[in-house]
Enzyme design. Structure first.
Site, PDB file in Angstrom:
ATOM      1  N   GLU A 172     -29.412   7.608  12.336  1.00 58.43           N
ATOM      2  CA  GLU A 172     -30.079   8.804  12.859  1.00 58.43           C
ATOM      3  C   GLU A 172     -29.936   8.895  14.378  1.00 58.43           C
ATOM      4  O   GLU A 172     -30.007   9.969  14.964  1.00 58.43           O
ATOM      5  CB  GLU A 172     -31.547   8.868  12.432  1.00 58.43           C
ATOM      6  CG  GLU A 172     -32.442   7.803  13.016  1.00 58.43           C
ATOM      7  CD  GLU A 172     -33.877   7.894  12.463  1.00 58.43           C
ATOM      8  OE1 GLU A 172     -34.516   8.935  12.631  1.00 58.43           O
ATOM      9  OE2 GLU A 172     -34.334   6.915  11.829  1.00 58.43           O
TER      10      GLU A 172
ATOM     11  N   ALA B 100     -12.437   0.241  11.454  1.00 61.55           N
ATOM     12  CA  ALA B 100     -13.526  -0.729  11.559  1.00 61.55           C
ATOM     13  C   ALA B 100     -12.953  -2.092  11.932  1.00 61.55           C
ATOM     14  O   ALA B 100     -11.794  -2.393  11.650  1.00 61.55           O
ATOM     15  CB  ALA B 100     -14.263  -0.840  10.226  1.00 61.55           C
TER      16      ALA B 100
ATOM     17  N   HIS C 113     -34.108   9.681   8.064  1.00 59.18           N
ATOM     18  CA  HIS C 113     -35.067   8.721   8.601  1.00 59.18           C
ATOM     19  C   HIS C 113     -35.675   7.870   7.496  1.00 59.18           C
ATOM     20  O   HIS C 113     -35.961   8.398   6.431  1.00 59.18           O
ATOM     21  CB  HIS C 113     -36.171   9.496   9.330  1.00 59.18           C
ATOM     22  CG  HIS C 113     -37.142   8.601  10.001  1.00 59.18           C
ATOM     23  ND1 HIS C 113     -36.845   7.920  11.169  1.00 59.18           N
ATOM     24  CD2 HIS C 113     -38.412   8.264   9.662  1.00 59.18           C
ATOM     25  CE1 HIS C 113     -37.902   7.203  11.515  1.00 59.18           C
ATOM     26  NE2 HIS C 113     -38.860   7.391  10.622  1.00 59.18           N
TER      27      HIS C 113
ATOM     28  N   THR D 170      -3.918   0.220   6.239  1.00 61.32           N
ATOM     29  CA  THR D 170      -3.623   0.630   4.871  1.00 61.32           C
ATOM     30  C   THR D 170      -3.728   2.144   4.646  1.00 61.32           C
ATOM     31  O   THR D 170      -2.812   2.743   4.086  1.00 61.32           O
ATOM     32  CB  THR D 170      -4.547  -0.148   3.906  1.00 61.32           C
ATOM     33  OG1 THR D 170      -4.035  -1.473   3.835  1.00 61.32           O
ATOM     34  CG2 THR D 170      -4.583   0.457   2.525  1.00 61.32           C
TER      35      THR D 170
ATOM     36  N   SER E 289       0.826  -1.218   0.000  1.00 67.57           N
ATOM     37  CA  SER E 289       0.000   0.000   0.000  1.00 67.57           C
ATOM     38  C   SER E 289       0.860   1.267   0.000  1.00 67.57           C
ATOM     39  O   SER E 289       0.648   2.179  -0.806  1.00 67.57           O
ATOM     40  CB  SER E 289      -0.886   0.034   1.243  1.00 67.57           C
ATOM     41  OG  SER E 289      -1.615  -1.155   1.376  1.00 67.57           O
ATOM     42  N   GLY E 290       1.821   1.336   0.919  1.00 65.48           N
ATOM     43  CA  GLY E 290       2.621   2.550   1.048  1.00 65.48           C
ATOM     44  C   GLY E 290       3.617   2.706  -0.078  1.00 65.48           C
ATOM     45  O   GLY E 290       3.746   3.784  -0.682  1.00 65.48           O
TER      46      GLY E 290
ATOM     47  N   GLU F 109       9.464  -5.482  -5.590  1.00 68.94           N
ATOM     48  CA  GLU F 109       8.521  -6.255  -4.768  1.00 68.94           C
ATOM     49  C   GLU F 109       8.937  -7.719  -4.873  1.00 68.94           C
ATOM     50  O   GLU F 109       9.080  -8.251  -5.976  1.00 68.94           O
ATOM     51  CB  GLU F 109       7.088  -6.029  -5.262  1.00 68.94           C
ATOM     52  CG  GLU F 109       6.062  -7.009  -4.742  1.00 68.94           C
ATOM     53  CD  GLU F 109       6.011  -7.131  -3.215  1.00 68.94           C
ATOM     54  OE1 GLU F 109       5.928  -6.111  -2.534  1.00 68.94           O
ATOM     55  OE2 GLU F 109       6.064  -8.286  -2.720  1.00 68.94           O
TER      56      GLU F 109
ATOM     57  N   GLY G 228      -0.379 -11.240  16.616  1.00 69.21           N
ATOM     58  CA  GLY G 228       0.343  -9.998  16.364  1.00 69.21           C
ATOM     59  C   GLY G 228       1.112 -10.083  15.062  1.00 69.21           C
ATOM     60  O   GLY G 228       1.142 -11.142  14.409  1.00 69.21           O
TER      61      GLY G 228
ATOM     62  N   GLY H  37      -6.646 -12.040  20.122  1.00 68.19           N
ATOM     63  CA  GLY H  37      -7.826 -11.238  20.477  1.00 68.19           C
ATOM     64  C   GLY H  37      -7.878  -9.933  19.724  1.00 68.19           C
ATOM     65  O   GLY H  37      -8.706  -9.072  20.001  1.00 68.19           O
TER      66      GLY H  37
HETATM   67  C1  LIG Z   1      -5.475 -10.361   7.553  1.00 67.57           C
HETATM   68  C2  LIG Z   1      -5.261  -8.880   7.506  1.00 67.57           C
HETATM   69  C3  LIG Z   1      -6.360  -8.044   7.398  1.00 67.57           C
HETATM   70  C4  LIG Z   1      -6.181  -6.671   7.333  1.00 67.57           C
HETATM   71  N1  LIG Z   1      -7.280  -5.880   7.229  1.00 67.57           N
HETATM   72  C5  LIG Z   1      -7.141  -4.537   7.174  1.00 67.57           C
HETATM   73  C6  LIG Z   1      -8.278  -3.700   7.036  1.00 67.57           C
HETATM   74  O1  LIG Z   1      -9.421  -4.162   6.991  1.00 67.57           O
HETATM   75  N2  LIG Z   1      -8.077  -2.366   6.953  1.00 67.57           N
HETATM   76  C7  LIG Z   1      -6.818  -1.805   7.009  1.00 67.57           C
HETATM   77  O2  LIG Z   1      -6.687  -0.595   6.909  1.00 67.57           O
HETATM   78  N3  LIG Z   1      -5.718  -2.583   7.144  1.00 67.57           N
HETATM   79  C8  LIG Z   1      -5.861  -3.925   7.237  1.00 67.57           C
HETATM   80  N4  LIG Z   1      -4.740  -4.722   7.344  1.00 67.57           N
HETATM   81  C9  LIG Z   1      -3.417  -4.074   7.480  1.00 67.57           C
HETATM   82  C10 LIG Z   1      -2.872  -3.641   6.134  1.00 67.57           C
HETATM   83  O3  LIG Z   1      -2.869  -4.730   5.240  1.00 67.57           O
HETATM   84  C11 LIG Z   1      -1.469  -3.079   6.303  1.00 67.57           C
HETATM   85  O4  LIG Z   1      -1.494  -2.066   7.280  1.00 67.57           O
HETATM   86  C12 LIG Z   1      -0.922  -2.499   5.010  1.00 67.57           C
HETATM   87  O5  LIG Z   1      -0.883  -3.460   3.999  1.00 67.57           O
HETATM   88  C13 LIG Z   1       0.481  -1.917   5.242  1.00 67.57           C
HETATM   89  O6  LIG Z   1       1.030  -1.473   4.037  1.00 67.57           O
HETATM   90  P1  LIG Z   1       2.622  -1.422   3.832  1.00 67.57           P
HETATM   91  O7  LIG Z   1       2.835  -0.742   2.528  1.00 67.57           O
HETATM   92  O8  LIG Z   1       3.245  -0.861   5.041  1.00 67.57           O
HETATM   93  O9  LIG Z   1       3.078  -2.924   3.777  1.00 67.57           O
HETATM   94  P2  LIG Z   1       2.585  -4.171   2.931  1.00 67.57           P
HETATM   95  O10 LIG Z   1       1.271  -3.940   2.306  1.00 67.57           O
HETATM   96  O11 LIG Z   1       2.742  -5.336   3.831  1.00 67.57           O
HETATM   97  O12 LIG Z   1       3.637  -4.268   1.741  1.00 67.57           O
HETATM   98  C14 LIG Z   1       4.978  -4.592   1.961  1.00 67.57           C
HETATM   99  C15 LIG Z   1       5.494  -5.311   0.738  1.00 67.57           C
HETATM  100  O13 LIG Z   1       6.905  -5.381   0.790  1.00 67.57           O
HETATM  101  C16 LIG Z   1       7.326  -6.613   0.234  1.00 67.57           C
HETATM  102  N5  LIG Z   1       8.679  -6.864   0.733  1.00 67.57           N
HETATM  103  C17 LIG Z   1       9.065  -7.158   1.995  1.00 67.57           C
HETATM  104  N6  LIG Z   1      10.398  -7.230   2.066  1.00 67.57           N
HETATM  105  C18 LIG Z   1      10.882  -6.988   0.821  1.00 67.57           C
HETATM  106  C19 LIG Z   1      12.184  -6.896   0.267  1.00 67.57           C
HETATM  107  N7  LIG Z   1      13.280  -7.045   1.015  1.00 67.57           N
HETATM  108  N8  LIG Z   1      12.309  -6.639  -1.057  1.00 67.57           N
HETATM  109  C20 LIG Z   1      11.197  -6.462  -1.832  1.00 67.57           C
HETATM  110  N9  LIG Z   1       9.948  -6.524  -1.348  1.00 67.57           N
HETATM  111  C21 LIG Z   1       9.792  -6.763  -0.036  1.00 67.57           C
HETATM  112  C22 LIG Z   1       6.278  -7.588   0.719  1.00 67.57           C
HETATM  113  O14 LIG Z   1       6.225  -8.735  -0.110  1.00 67.57           O
HETATM  114  C23 LIG Z   1       4.999  -6.745   0.632  1.00 67.57           C
HETATM  115  O15 LIG Z   1       4.346  -6.931  -0.599  1.00 67.57           O
HETATM  116  C24 LIG Z   1      -4.872  -6.113   7.388  1.00 67.57           C
HETATM  117  C25 LIG Z   1      -3.758  -6.952   7.491  1.00 67.57           C
HETATM  118  C26 LIG Z   1      -3.952  -8.315   7.557  1.00 67.57           C
HETATM  119  C27 LIG Z   1      -2.761  -9.208   7.678  1.00 67.57           C
END
Ligand SMILES: Cc1cc2nc3c(=O)[nH]c(=O)nc-3n(C[C@H](O)[C@H](O)[C@H](O)COP(=O)(O)OP(=O)(O)OC[C@H]3O[C@@H](n4cnc5c(N)ncnc54)[C@H](O)[C@@H]3O)c2cc1C
Length: 462
Positions: free
Chosen positions: A444, A344, A439, A314, A15-16, A35, A265, A178
């Site tokens: 509401e 949520a 309503h 995300t 995402s980031g 990636e 965690g 939890g």
């Molecule tokens: C089951 C589950 C449900 C979730 N539900 C929600 C939700 O409902 N709402 C919400 O907001 N958030 C949710 N999250 C959290 C959300 O997915 C994360 O906060 C978000 O994806 C973080 O984004 P990021 O860019 O930090 O890392 P990530 O999305 O984890 O991306 C990191 C990427 O880096 C890659 N990577 C790692 N090391 C290397 C390397 N050395 N070289 C190249 N690539 C590498 C990985 O393969 C990965 O694709 C959930 C997470 C999980 C596990």
């Protein structure tokens, strides 16, 4: 600057990372991104997106049952787990392709490779066996489920990553944890007809959420048939001759299940990436330490998202990416704002929440007003479903500001998004009161709770 191959190299296409790469490339910067698994990262491939699809899938049995009160006769339903997994796979593959295409479309170069830092301006791409140089480097490598090596038999357990792609739907599962991931998966499996036990070492599920919601969700889940054991952990897990698993939980009870899922965690992905060699400071938990602008202790290296262990969501990772772009490439230093984040839990019923819980507010403010409504939502009148909706506003008696809004019930997540706006804007209870109700809706209630249900003055309920 042109001495480097790239103005920005991003490690991690989640995402980031993808957001930062795409926006920097659109600004005309020379951008590379690596990636190691699949573009889209945790959220798209094994987090928010597949999770929400599975939540939808698991809700149909209740919809079918509720339909009877509205005059429908629904023939006996059957469920095809492999079809759900395959359809989910098709959707995430579509999204994965879009994520990569968007970076390329903006002019960025994408690599399918694990990346490691060699020095502050040099990145080694292991898959391609090549080295690239960059002026600025952004680490956005996210996190992964925390393992539990101390648990005897941990090798028989699965994590959220595997839960999405089980070959077979288990007949019985034990989910340990939890937090929101454990709670959501417990509800998903239960909804799909799996006998589900949630085991949590704390006193109540979902710590850090409002206690009222935690308790009411716990009761509602139990009423639906999810078994919840608090103050409990698994002590060992053993494979039986028939291939099933026995898990001993605190108190001496042995659960026989088909899967044990650990959701205890998440830990940051910072190992074997050359960070120590370059001298990047990590926290005790292995997260990358950053300043308020997401800069590491090395001037040209930045980190955002879950790998920094600030708020693991995300939209937060995306927001941090946008602030990074402002700071590093637009000459406009911008610190991410982590205050009043709406969120949520896609439990069943759902939780939507923003701002301070009652307990937190009471610690920080001398005079708190609680407005609380618990009622049967209209959709459950004809369905006959015995399920309450809970809404709660936490108000500072002195400034009249609404400090927290907490909802348990259908569409609570959607409501939390909208409530995020008035709470972020610092609006008062009177602003809520003079807002016209829509309503008939459940929402509401949020603008029609005129009298406080109770007050908490100097920590005492009055
Ligand atoms: C089951 C589950 C449900 C979730 N539900 C929600 C939700 O409902 N709402 C919400 O907001 N958030 C949710 N999250 C959290 C959300 O997915 C994360 O906060 C978000 O994806 C973080 O984004 P990021 O860019 O930090 O890392 P990530 O999305 O984890 O991306 C990191 C990427 O880096 C890659 N990577 C790692 N090391 C290397 C390397 N050395 N070289 C190249 N690539 C590498 C990985 O393969 C990965 O694709 C959930 C997470 C999980 C596990």
């Amino acid at each position: 600057m042109t001495a480097y191959d790239y103005d920005l190299f991003v490690i991690g296409g989640g995402s980031g990372g993808v957001r930062a790469a795409r926006v920097a490339a659109a600004l005309g910067k020379r951008v590379g991104i690596a990636e190691e698994y699949r573009y889209g990262g945790t959220c798209v491939i094994r987090g928010c997106v597949p999770k929400k699809l599975y939540v939808y899938a698991s809700q149909f049995p209740e919809h079918f049952a509720d339909a009877a009160g509205y005059g429908w006769t629904v023939p006996e339903a059957s469920f095809d787990w492999p079809m759900l997994v395959a359809n989910k796979d098709r959707e995430i593959a579509r999204l994965e392709a879009i994520y990569e295409k968007n970076v390329k479309g903006a002019g960025g170069e994408t690599f399918h490779s694990r990346a490691m830092l060699v020095d502050p301006h040099v990145v080694h791409l292991l898959g391609d066996d090549r080295t690239v140089t960059a002026d600025q480097i952004l680490i956005a490598t996210g996190g992964r489920p925390a393992p539990h090596p101390a648990l005897v038999g941990h090798e028989h357990c699965i994590f959220s990553n595997e839960a999405f792609d089980l070959k077979q739907l288990p007949k019985a599962i034990m989910v340990e944890g939890g937090g929101y991931i454990a709670v959501e998966f417990a509800n998903i499996f239960h909804g799909l007809g799996v006998e589900t036990t949630l085991v949590y070492r704390g006193k109540e599920i979902l710590s850090r959420f409002d206690m009222d919601l935690r308790r009411t969700l716990h009761e509602t889940m139990e009423k639906k048939g999810v078994r919840i054991l608090c103050h409990a952990v698994s002590e060992w897990v053993r494979k039986r001759p028939d291939g099933r698993l026995d898990a001993l939980v605190t108190g001496g009870k042995v659960l026989t299940v088909d899967q044990v899922m650990l959701a205890i965690g998440r830990i940051p992905n910072t190992e074997n990436m050359g960070l120590e060699g370059v001298g990047i400071e990590l926290s005790k938990t292995g997260a990358i330490n950053v300043d308020k602008y997401s800069r590491t202790n090395i001037d040209n290296i930045w980190a955002i998202g879950d790998v920094t262990n600030r708020v693991q969501l995300t939209p937060v990772a995306i927001h941090e990416a946008m602030c990074f772009i402002e700071t590093a490439f637009k000459g406009n230093p911008t610190a991410p704002d982590h205050d009043t984040i709406p969120t949520a839990v896609f439990s069943q019923p759902e939780i939507g929440t923003v701002g301070l819980s009652e307990d937190e507010a009471v610690k920080r403010f001398a005079d708190i007003e609680i407005y609380r409504a618990s009622f049967r939502p209209m959709r459950h009148t004809l369905s006959g479903r015995d399920e309450k909706m809970l809404m709660k506003l936490v108000v500072d008696g002195a400034s009249r500001k609404v400090l927290g809004a907490h909802i348990l019930g259908p569409d609570a997540g959607e409501m939390a998004q909208l409530l995020g706006i008035p709470l972020k804007a610092g609006l008062t209870k009177e602003d809520f009161d003079r807002t016209m109700a829509v309503h008939p809706t459940a929402a509401e209630e949020l603008v029609t709770m005129y009298k406080p249900t109770y007050r908490v003055k100097d920590g005492e309920r009055v």
